[in-house]
Design a protein around this motif. Structure first.
Motif, mmCIF file in Angstrom:
data_model
loop_
_atom_site.group_PDB
_atom_site.id
_atom_site.type_symbol
_atom_site.label_atom_id
_atom_site.label_comp_id
_atom_site.label_asym_id
_atom_site.label_seq_id
_atom_site.Cartn_x
_atom_site.Cartn_y
_atom_site.Cartn_z
ATOM 1 N N ASN A 137 -8.989 2.276 5.057
ATOM 2 C CA ASN A 137 -8.953 0.821 5.060
ATOM 3 C C ASN A 137 -8.941 0.368 3.606
ATOM 4 O OD1 ASN A 137 -9.709 -1.960 4.991
ATOM 5 N ND2 ASN A 137 -10.393 -1.779 7.110
ATOM 6 N N PRO A 138 -7.771 0.098 3.047
ATOM 7 C CA PRO A 138 -7.663 -0.212 1.614
ATOM 8 C C PRO A 138 -8.527 -1.391 1.188
ATOM 9 C CG PRO A 138 -5.495 0.157 2.567
ATOM 10 C CD PRO A 138 -6.462 0.096 3.709
ATOM 11 N N GLU A 139 -8.645 -2.394 2.059
ATOM 12 C CA GLU A 139 -9.440 -3.569 1.696
ATOM 13 C C GLU A 139 -10.912 -3.196 1.535
ATOM 14 O OE1 GLU A 139 -7.210 -3.447 4.118
ATOM 15 O OE2 GLU A 139 -5.644 -4.797 3.356
ATOM 16 N N ALA A 158 -6.015 1.500 8.842
ATOM 17 C CA ALA A 158 -6.573 0.594 9.848
ATOM 18 C C ALA A 158 -6.899 -0.734 9.208
ATOM 19 C CB ALA A 158 -7.833 1.197 10.470
ATOM 20 N N VAL A 159 -6.694 -1.813 9.968
ATOM 21 C CA VAL A 159 -6.976 -3.146 9.426
ATOM 22 C C VAL A 159 -8.280 -3.717 9.974
ATOM 23 C CG1 VAL A 159 -4.561 -3.675 8.986
ATOM 24 C CG2 VAL A 159 -5.536 -4.206 11.219
ATOM 25 N N ILE A 211 1.600 1.556 8.002
ATOM 26 C CA ILE A 211 2.481 0.592 8.667
ATOM 27 C C ILE A 211 1.918 -0.820 8.627
ATOM 28 C CG2 ILE A 211 3.528 -0.015 10.883
ATOM 29 C CD1 ILE A 211 3.799 3.013 11.417
ATOM 30 N N GLY A 212 0.600 -0.960 8.555
ATOM 31 C CA GLY A 212 0.028 -2.287 8.407
ATOM 32 C C GLY A 212 -0.403 -2.907 9.719
ATOM 33 N N ASN A 213 0.095 -4.102 10.012
ATOM 34 C CA ASN A 213 -0.397 -4.861 11.157
ATOM 35 C C ASN A 213 0.315 -4.565 12.465
ATOM 36 O OD1 ASN A 213 -2.337 -6.317 9.621
ATOM 37 N ND2 ASN A 213 -0.716 -7.676 8.883
ATOM 38 N N ASP A 214 1.299 -3.681 12.452
ATOM 39 C CA ASP A 214 2.002 -3.329 13.687
ATOM 40 C C ASP A 214 1.211 -2.236 14.404
ATOM 41 O OD1 ASP A 214 3.702 -2.596 15.725
ATOM 42 O OD2 ASP A 214 5.504 -2.582 14.472
ATOM 43 N N PHE A 248 0.830 -1.210 0.000
ATOM 44 C CA PHE A 248 0.000 0.000 0.000
ATOM 45 C C PHE A 248 0.863 1.259 0.000
ATOM 46 C CE2 PHE A 248 -1.908 3.319 2.733
ATOM 47 C CZ PHE A 248 -2.968 3.691 1.938
ATOM 48 N N GLY A 249 1.769 1.369 0.961
ATOM 49 C CA GLY A 249 2.562 2.584 1.115
ATOM 50 C C GLY A 249 3.480 2.865 -0.051
ATOM 51 N N SER A 250 4.137 1.825 -0.573
ATOM 52 C CA SER A 250 5.079 2.055 -1.673
ATOM 53 C C SER A 250 4.348 2.484 -2.946
ATOM 54 C CB SER A 250 5.906 0.797 -1.932
ATOM 55 O OG SER A 250 5.082 -0.293 -2.282
#
Length: 224
Positions: free
Chosen positions: A118-120, A99-100, A73-76, A12-14
């Motif tokens: 939330n990209p998903e 947010a996941v 950052i993802g899941n952290d 996502f970030g890149s």
């Protein structure tokens, strides 16, 4: 020029950082992983391998002066919450956090994130719209229940003018602009956005940029 810090260079970030940089924005790309930072270094203004929860590192690399910070950052969860708090305390005007889950989103909003992504969920919503309304090339919601869409000109409208179609009166839809190739016969020719002329005939290949209520837009012709 607006400076945007993208923190977390996973998929996502890149991708976000590269797309924003390609549009001419000043991008600071950040991740702890030096390999991820090296992968994007040639695509952005600044790429830094650092801990985004370290206040001194944020200051040293000027991230506290960014206009916007996007945390992907993802899941952290611990890192994203600490970074969110730190960036707001340092005065970054707009912090967008990934947010996941809904629970994560609520927590991030409460600790200061200005917006949550939330990209998903957003990808699922976009695909739902594309499957529900396959006639639209693109659809952007600008207010609840209202959207701007790109509609490839239906075959039966070719040769007619906007005055003939009278979409505002008949469908409740406003024509904002028309995307048209300089040479309709050449699929590689330059695409231009033009202000619509009510009397000029529309041509096959035109894309209409339309605005209106979702209920009205869904009444537009669908492909066979």
């Amino acid at each position: 020029m607006k400076t945007i810090a993208v923190i977390g260079l996973g998929r996502f970030g890149s991708r976000l950082a590269a797309r924003l940089a390609a549009s001419g924005l000043d991008i600071i790309a950040v991740d702890r992983d030096e390999e991820l930072v090296d992968d994007i270094r040639d695509k952005v203004a600044v790429a830094v391998a650092m801990d985004a929860t370290d206040e001194e590192s944020l200051k040293r690399h000027g991230i506290h002066k960014a206009d916007v910070a996007v945390l992907g950052i993802g899941n952290d969860f611990e890192s994203i919450t600490l970074a969110t708090v730190m960036l707001k305390q340092l005065g970054v005007p707009r912090v967008i956090a990934r947010a996941v889950s809904r629970t994560t989103a609520r927590i991030l909003a409460r600790i200061g994130a200005d917006e949550i992504v939330n990209p998903e969920d957003e990808a699922a919503d976009r695909w739902a719209q594309r499957l529900i309304n396959p006639q639209f090339v693109n659809q952007i919601e600008f207010h609840e229940g209202h959207s701007i869409v790109e509609l490839k000109l239906p075959e039966k409208w070719a040769g007619k003018s906007l005055k003939d179609l009278d979409m505002r009166a008949k469908l409740g839809v406003h024509v904002v602009a028309i995307k048209r190739r300089e040479s309709p016969e050449d699929p590689e020719s330059t695409v231009r956005v033009e202000l619509p002329s009510p009397l000029s005939p529309l041509t096959a290949g035109d894309v209409l940029i339309l605005m209106g209520k979702d209920d009205d837009l869904e009444k537009l012709p669908k492909p066979d």
